[in-house]
Scaffold this motif. Structure first.
Motif, PDB file in Angstrom:
ATOM      1  N   VAL A   1       0.651  -1.231   0.175  1.00  0.00           N
ATOM      2  CA  VAL A   1      -0.179  -0.093  -0.003  1.00  0.00           C
ATOM      3  C   VAL A   1       0.985   1.002   0.046  1.00  0.00           C
ATOM      4  N   CYS A   2       1.966   0.952   1.133  1.00  0.00           N
ATOM      5  CA  CYS A   2       3.043   2.403   0.743  1.00  0.00           C
ATOM      6  C   CYS A   2       3.027   2.895  -0.540  1.00  0.00           C
ATOM      7  N   LEU A   3       3.686   1.678  -1.430  1.00  0.00           N
ATOM      8  CA  LEU A   3       4.315   1.669  -1.909  1.00  0.00           C
ATOM      9  C   LEU A   3       3.587   2.313  -3.501  1.00  0.00           C
ATOM     10  N   LEU A   4       2.596   1.756  -3.522  1.00  0.00           N
ATOM     11  CA  LEU A   4       1.929   2.334  -4.508  1.00  0.00           C
ATOM     12  C   LEU A   4       1.144   4.048  -4.420  1.00  0.00           C
ATOM     13  N   LYS A   5       0.546   3.870  -3.240  1.00  0.00           N
ATOM     14  CA  LYS A   5       0.915   5.694  -2.786  1.00  0.00           C
ATOM     15  C   LYS A   5       2.262   6.319  -3.143  1.00  0.00           C
ATOM     16  N   GLY A   6       3.405   5.844  -2.657  1.00  0.00           N
ATOM     17  CA  GLY A   6       4.143   6.485  -3.471  1.00  0.00           C
ATOM     18  C   GLY A   6       4.117   6.593  -4.774  1.00  0.00           C
ATOM     19  N   CYS A   7       3.609   5.806  -5.738  1.00  0.00           N
ATOM     20  CA  CYS A   7       3.836   6.094  -7.136  1.00  0.00           C
ATOM     21  C   CYS A   7       2.554   6.970  -7.487  1.00  0.00           C
ATOM     22  N   SER A   8       1.909   6.595  -7.283  1.00  0.00           N
ATOM     23  CA  SER A   8       0.539   7.516  -6.784  1.00  0.00           C
ATOM     24  C   SER A   8       0.935   9.078  -6.558  1.00  0.00           C
TER      25      SER A   8
ATOM     26  N   GLN B   1       5.200  -2.404 -11.988  1.00  0.00           N
ATOM     27  CA  GLN B   1       6.452  -3.122 -11.165  1.00  0.00           C
ATOM     28  C   GLN B   1       5.375  -3.933 -10.157  1.00  0.00           C
ATOM     29  N   VAL B   2       4.669  -2.899  -8.729  1.00  0.00           N
ATOM     30  CA  VAL B   2       4.076  -3.464  -7.779  1.00  0.00           C
ATOM     31  C   VAL B   2       3.214  -4.129  -8.093  1.00  0.00           C
ATOM     32  N   HIS B   3       2.641  -3.906  -9.339  1.00  0.00           N
ATOM     33  CA  HIS B   3       0.737  -5.051  -9.448  1.00  0.00           C
ATOM     34  C   HIS B   3       1.327  -6.467  -9.519  1.00  0.00           C
ATOM     35  N   ALA B   4       2.423  -6.134 -10.377  1.00  0.00           N
ATOM     36  CA  ALA B   4       3.055  -7.895 -10.775  1.00  0.00           C
ATOM     37  C   ALA B   4       3.371  -8.871  -9.370  1.00  0.00           C
ATOM     38  N   LEU B   5       4.241  -7.734  -8.251  1.00  0.00           N
ATOM     39  CA  LEU B   5       4.032  -8.537  -7.717  1.00  0.00           C
ATOM     40  C   LEU B   5       3.480  -8.823  -6.539  1.00  0.00           C
ATOM     41  N   ILE B   6       2.112  -8.157  -6.768  1.00  0.00           N
ATOM     42  CA  ILE B   6       0.610  -8.173  -5.939  1.00  0.00           C
ATOM     43  C   ILE B   6       0.442  -9.725  -6.593  1.00  0.00           C
TER      44      ILE B   6
ATOM     45  N   GLN C   1       1.931 -11.926  -7.905  1.00  0.00           N
ATOM     46  CA  GLN C   1       3.100 -12.751  -8.137  1.00  0.00           C
ATOM     47  C   GLN C   1       2.919 -13.372  -6.561  1.00  0.00           C
ATOM     48  N   SER C   2       2.597 -12.362  -5.525  1.00  0.00           N
ATOM     49  CA  SER C   2       2.243 -13.017  -4.624  1.00  0.00           C
ATOM     50  C   SER C   2       0.964 -13.135  -3.966  1.00  0.00           C
ATOM     51  N   VAL C   3       0.449 -13.259  -5.303  1.00  0.00           N
ATOM     52  CA  VAL C   3      -1.650 -13.879  -4.583  1.00  0.00           C
ATOM     53  C   VAL C   3      -2.113 -13.066  -3.798  1.00  0.00           C
ATOM     54  N   LEU C   4      -1.491 -11.837  -4.127  1.00  0.00           N
ATOM     55  CA  LEU C   4      -2.732 -10.662  -2.890  1.00  0.00           C
ATOM     56  C   LEU C   4      -3.881 -10.207  -3.681  1.00  0.00           C
ATOM     57  N   ASP C   5      -4.117 -10.427  -5.718  1.00  0.00           N
ATOM     58  CA  ASP C   5      -4.085  -9.803  -5.991  1.00  0.00           C
ATOM     59  C   ASP C   5      -5.869 -10.011  -5.952  1.00  0.00           C
ATOM     60  N   SER C   6      -6.750 -10.146  -4.884  1.00  0.00           N
ATOM     61  CA  SER C   6      -7.810 -10.725  -4.484  1.00  0.00           C
ATOM     62  C   SER C   6      -7.579 -10.329  -2.716  1.00  0.00           C
ATOM     63  N   ASN C   7      -7.333  -8.907  -2.634  1.00  0.00           N
ATOM     64  CA  ASN C   7      -7.337  -8.023  -1.546  1.00  0.00           C
ATOM     65  C   ASN C   7      -7.424  -6.977  -1.710  1.00  0.00           C
ATOM     66  N   ILE C   8      -9.045  -6.753  -1.103  1.00  0.00           N
ATOM     67  CA  ILE C   8      -9.893  -6.002  -1.869  1.00  0.00           C
ATOM     68  C   ILE C   8      -8.874  -4.285  -1.644  1.00  0.00           C
ATOM     69  N   LEU C   9      -8.350  -4.685  -0.570  1.00  0.00           N
ATOM     70  CA  LEU C   9      -7.514  -3.185  -0.219  1.00  0.00           C
ATOM     71  C   LEU C   9      -6.276  -2.729  -1.061  1.00  0.00           C
ATOM     72  N   LEU C  10      -5.960  -3.917  -0.798  1.00  0.00           N
ATOM     73  CA  LEU C  10      -4.488  -3.397  -2.427  1.00  0.00           C
ATOM     74  C   LEU C  10      -5.274  -3.146  -3.970  1.00  0.00           C
ATOM     75  N   ALA C  11      -6.605  -3.852  -4.139  1.00  0.00           N
ATOM     76  CA  ALA C  11      -7.304  -3.543  -5.156  1.00  0.00           C
ATOM     77  C   ALA C  11      -7.860  -2.501  -5.703  1.00  0.00           C
ATOM     78  N   ASN C  12      -8.300  -1.449  -4.428  1.00  0.00           N
ATOM     79  CA  ASN C  12      -8.649  -0.422  -4.334  1.00  0.00           C
ATOM     80  C   ASN C  12      -7.869   0.933  -4.276  1.00  0.00           C
ATOM     81  N   THR C  13      -6.105   0.392  -3.794  1.00  0.00           N
ATOM     82  CA  THR C  13      -5.140   1.334  -3.821  1.00  0.00           C
ATOM     83  C   THR C  13      -5.161   1.248  -5.346  1.00  0.00           C
ATOM     84  N   LEU C  14      -4.725   0.012  -5.992  1.00  0.00           N
ATOM     85  CA  LEU C  14      -4.407  -0.546  -7.384  1.00  0.00           C
ATOM     86  C   LEU C  14      -4.948   1.049  -7.985  1.00  0.00           C
TER      87      LEU C  14
END
Length: 798
Positions: free
Chosen positions: A258-265, A275-280, A282-295
């Motif tokens: 979340v911190c890195l995505l906000k920094g990119c924003s 690249q952060v999205h790709a790591l998410i 890769q970590s099988v966290l793409d279904s996390n609603i908080l990360l998806a909203n931040t993306l």
């Protein structure tokens, strides 16, 4: 009270519990009552009232803050702390370990106070002189954690381990399945020996060079460092750290992503965000609603609406924050219609919008001046009861003002139950951004009278109003207030001050301010370069641009437009070509405004062929592009090419504006094409619905005057439906001078002098007419008139 009173309160387990009063108490210390229980007196530290206490003792001191200060039979505890002045929230300290503990602290889970009893006894109640009742909880610190450990940590399966899925450090590392209480591994309130015991647990720990350490704890330490890197704008380093964390067996916590995505924003760093999205993924966290909203927010802030919508569409479920993120993305991108459609889709799902969601929609309506949609949103806001919210109300005021409904905005503003600085600033912004600068400055005075303090945004808007009005004196007064309130170090305020002074013609003052800005950004450089480009000297704009590049700043599209205009005014073809190369290098050649300015620059430098090649290769052309090319032909005396391009413009369906007609009429005037010019002027009025301005009438006078049709020109001026200004009469006077027409020249001169009595140019022109006609008497007379009027003699006057 001089004697110590001792009262027996309760007895149990072979010991007595009593209450005694300190006869030597200091009022600053509060009413100190000692609650005691039998203990081993040999281990007690020295105390002035030790002789009054029973053989076995544990002290608990009641303090005015309704907290309990602790001392123990253990010699390691400071019994003397009982005599310290009361301090709100001050803990009791273990002298040996230097650790602290609060007894009645809001951070303690509710099951901790239940254990703060000596040998699980119920607390004994006692009374104070004030009549309040409190519970005394008696214990030893070592015993506290030992008992907790045995009861709550003997079976780790009774805890949920949330360390890998927690969203922020505020979420607990563990949650007890029965009590639902949270616990932090590295809680700063945990004593050191508790941390050591926790680190020895087999809940996901690994062996390191320093012994047993918590992998999760280290992961969060790395996440904190990553967060600091993001705040400092060091995104590449932060991304590299996140990649290393992902490669480790312990995955990084959610808030690291979340911190890195906000920094990119914040930095609009789309490449790093991907690249952060790709790591998410890769970590099988793409279904996390908080990360998806931040993306979604990251992609929208970086201008990639397509990716934002793709992430939103792939989410397994949506909450109100998800909808707010995607609707805000479309609204911020100007796609108001799609944002409204999504807003209706959200309502169909049964989710109710919150007040936050209405703010970006109203801002989009303001930006697009869509009053009808803004009114519909206003109606929905009233239905949901959000109209009393200060932020929503301020945004509504701003929307109505930007849509030109200043009366509605003012009515809303004055009907607000509470007006804060944001509300006032919104109303000031509405005035300033709709050209009502005087009203904005007047409202600021009213704001000060009501005792509200302006913020830096208020000053920025007021300075812009002064710049548009060229109100230098008001701008200087605002400058003094900015210094008084300490906003001069704000880079946005300082840049706006530079812009204000430059637009008021004070380029030297603007440059002095610019030189004193400690941290310049692109806005600061652009403001100063714009001042030179628009008010001169233009060559300083180009010189300052070279300094900007040396300072490591990258120009944006706005800056290139300003620099190209400076090159055009100087006919600096070499610098213009260099700028053209940089524009191509930075990928701005597809921007219609930049390319149109390039066409104008080449045309004004006499390179009409290069200008036309650029024009023909444009993927998109608007009225500005067509006008720039037509004006280029007109300025270089190529009237036929200008008229041909004007006809092509009509055929391709682009409607000309007022500036286009001025360029065409100017081309006809310089080439003596009276009939074509007359036709263009008539069609402008009759066929295209463009109302002629004084500039168009001046062009027609110039057209007729250059062709020698002075009588027609004078008749045309006299029949104008609007009052001729001095430009029109000066154009007629100039034509009379060129053709030596004394009578028309004298009549035009009289009109100009009546409008501008101190203007020297008409005296010079009429003197030249008289000199050319050999009328020495009239020449002497006009010179006397010039002296009587107090007009200084100008060069060129015979």
């Amino acid at each position: 009270m001089t004697a110590t009173t001792t009262t027996l309160i309760g007895r149990g387990g072979g010991g007595g519990v009593g209450l005694c009063f300190n006869p030597n108490h200091d009022p600053r210390h509060g009413s100190l009552f000692f609650l005691f229980l039998s203990a081993d007196p040999s281990s007690l530290p020295p105390h002035p009232h030790r002789s009054l206490l029973p053989p076995r003792l544990l002290l608990l001191i009641r303090r005015p803050t309704n907290e309990y200060a602790l001392s123990s039979s253990s010699a390691s505890l400071a019994c003397t702390t009982a005599l310290l002045p009361p301090s709100r929230g001050r803990p009791r300290m273990d002298v040996t370990r230097k650790e602290t503990l609060w007894i009645n602290n809001r951070f303690n889970p509710h099951w901790v106070p239940a254990r703060l009893q000596f040998q699980q006894r119920k607390p004994f109640a006692f009374s104070t002189p004030r009549g309040s009742e409190h519970a005394g909880r008696l214990f030893r610190m070592e015993q506290l954690w030992e008992e907790l450990w045995e009861e709550f940590f003997s079976d780790p399966s009774q805890w949920w381990d949330n360390r890998l899925t927690k969203k922020t450090p505020k979420h607990p590392d563990f949650k007890h399945k029965r009590t639902l209480e949270g616990l932090w591994v590295d809680g700063w309130r945990n004593p050191s020996w508790v941390k050591e015991r926790m680190s020895s647990m087999t809940l996901g720990h690994t062996q390191s060079g320093d012994g047993l350490r918590s992998r999760v704890s280290g992961s969060f330490c790395n996440a904190d460092r990553l967060s600091k890197l993001c705040e400092e704008g060091r995104l590449k380093e932060a991304l590299h750290m996140l990649e290393l964390m992902v490669q480790q067996t312990t995955k990084p916590p959610i808030h690291a992503y979340v911190c890195l995505l906000k920094g990119c924003s914040r930095r609009k760093a789309l490449a790093e965000g991907k690249q952060v999205h790709a790591l998410i993924v890769q970590s099988v966290l793409d279904s996390n609603i908080l990360l998806a909203n931040t993306l979604v927010r990251m992609y929208s802030k970086c201008g990639s609406l397509l990716h934002a919508h793709k992430v939103f569409s792939n989410m397994p479920q949506h909450d109100v924050y998800s909808w707010t993120a995607i609707i805000s993305a479309y609204a911020d991108s100007g796609e108001l219609e799609e944002a409204i459609n999504l807003f209706h889709q959200m309502q169909e799902t049964g989710l109710a919008p919150d007040k936050v969601l209405f703010v970006p929609l109203l801002k989009a309506c303001a930006r697009l001046a869509d009053l009808e949609q803004g009114r519909q949103l206003h109606s929905d806001i009233i239905k949901r009861g959000f109209q009393s919210d200060a932020i929503v109300g301020s945004t509504l005021v701003n929307m109505y003002a930007k849509c030109g409904c200043t009366e509605d905005a003012r009515e809303l503003f004055y009907n607000m139950s509470e007006r804060d600085v944001v509300s006032w600033t919104a109303m000031i912004a509405g005035y300033a951004q709709t050209g009502l600068g005087k009203e904005a400055l007047a409202l600021y005075e009213q704001m000060k009278q009501e005792g509200l303090q302006p913020n830096h945004v208020t000053f920025v808007l007021l300075l812009k109003a002064c710049a548009n009005l060229a109100a230098l004196e008001q701008g200087k007064q605002l400058h003094s207030e900015i210094i008084k309130r300490g906003f001069q170090s704000d880079v946005v305020v300082a840049s706006t001050l530079v812009d204000m002074y430059a637009k008021c013609g004070c380029t030297e003052d603007a440059r002095e301010l610019f030189n004193n800005i400690s941290e310049r950004d692109v806005v600061s450089w652009t403001a100063m370069i714009a001042g030179y480009a628009q008010n001169g000297p233009a060559h300083e704009a180009l010189a300052l641009y070279e300094q900007m590049k040396q300072a490591g700043f990258a120009p944006d599209k706005v800056l290139f437009v300003l620099l190209l205009k400076a090159c055009a005014s100087l006919a600096a073809l070499k610098q213009g070509k260099q700028l053209h190369s940089e524009i191509i290098k930075r990928g701005f050649q597809s921007d219609v405004v930049v390319t149109s300015t390039l066409v104008d620059m080449y045309a004004k430098c006499g390179c009409t062929e290069d200008a036309r090649e650029l024009f023909d290769n444009m993927s998109e052309r608007n009225v500005v592009s067509w006008t720039a090319m037509i004006a280029g032909y007109a300025q270089n005396g190529l009237a036929q090419e200008a008229l041909a391009l004007f006809e092509q413009m009509h055929r391709e369906g682009t409607k000309p504006n007022e500036v286009t007609y001025i360029s065409v009429l100017s081309a006809c005037a310089h080439s003596g094409l009276v009939d074509q010019g007359q036709y263009v002027f008539d069609s402008m009025c009759k066929n295209h619905g463009v109302t002629p301005t004084r500039e168009h009438y001046a062009c027609m006078v110039d057209l007729l005057g250059r062709a020698g049709c002075l009588d027609d020109a004078e008749l045309f001026v006299n029949k104008m439906p609007i009052q001729p200004d001095n430009v029109v009469w000066m154009t007629l006077l100039g034509a009379a001078r060129n053709h030596g027409h004394v009578e028309i020249g004298r009549r035009a001169f009289d009109r100009v002098v009546k409008l501008e009595p101190k203007y020297a140019a008409p005296y010079v022109l009429l003197s030249n007419i008289y000199a050319g006609a050999g009328r020495k008497d009239e020449l002497a007379k006009i010179r006397n008139e010039m002296k009587e009027a107090g007009v200084k003699k100008m060069p060129g006057c015979s």
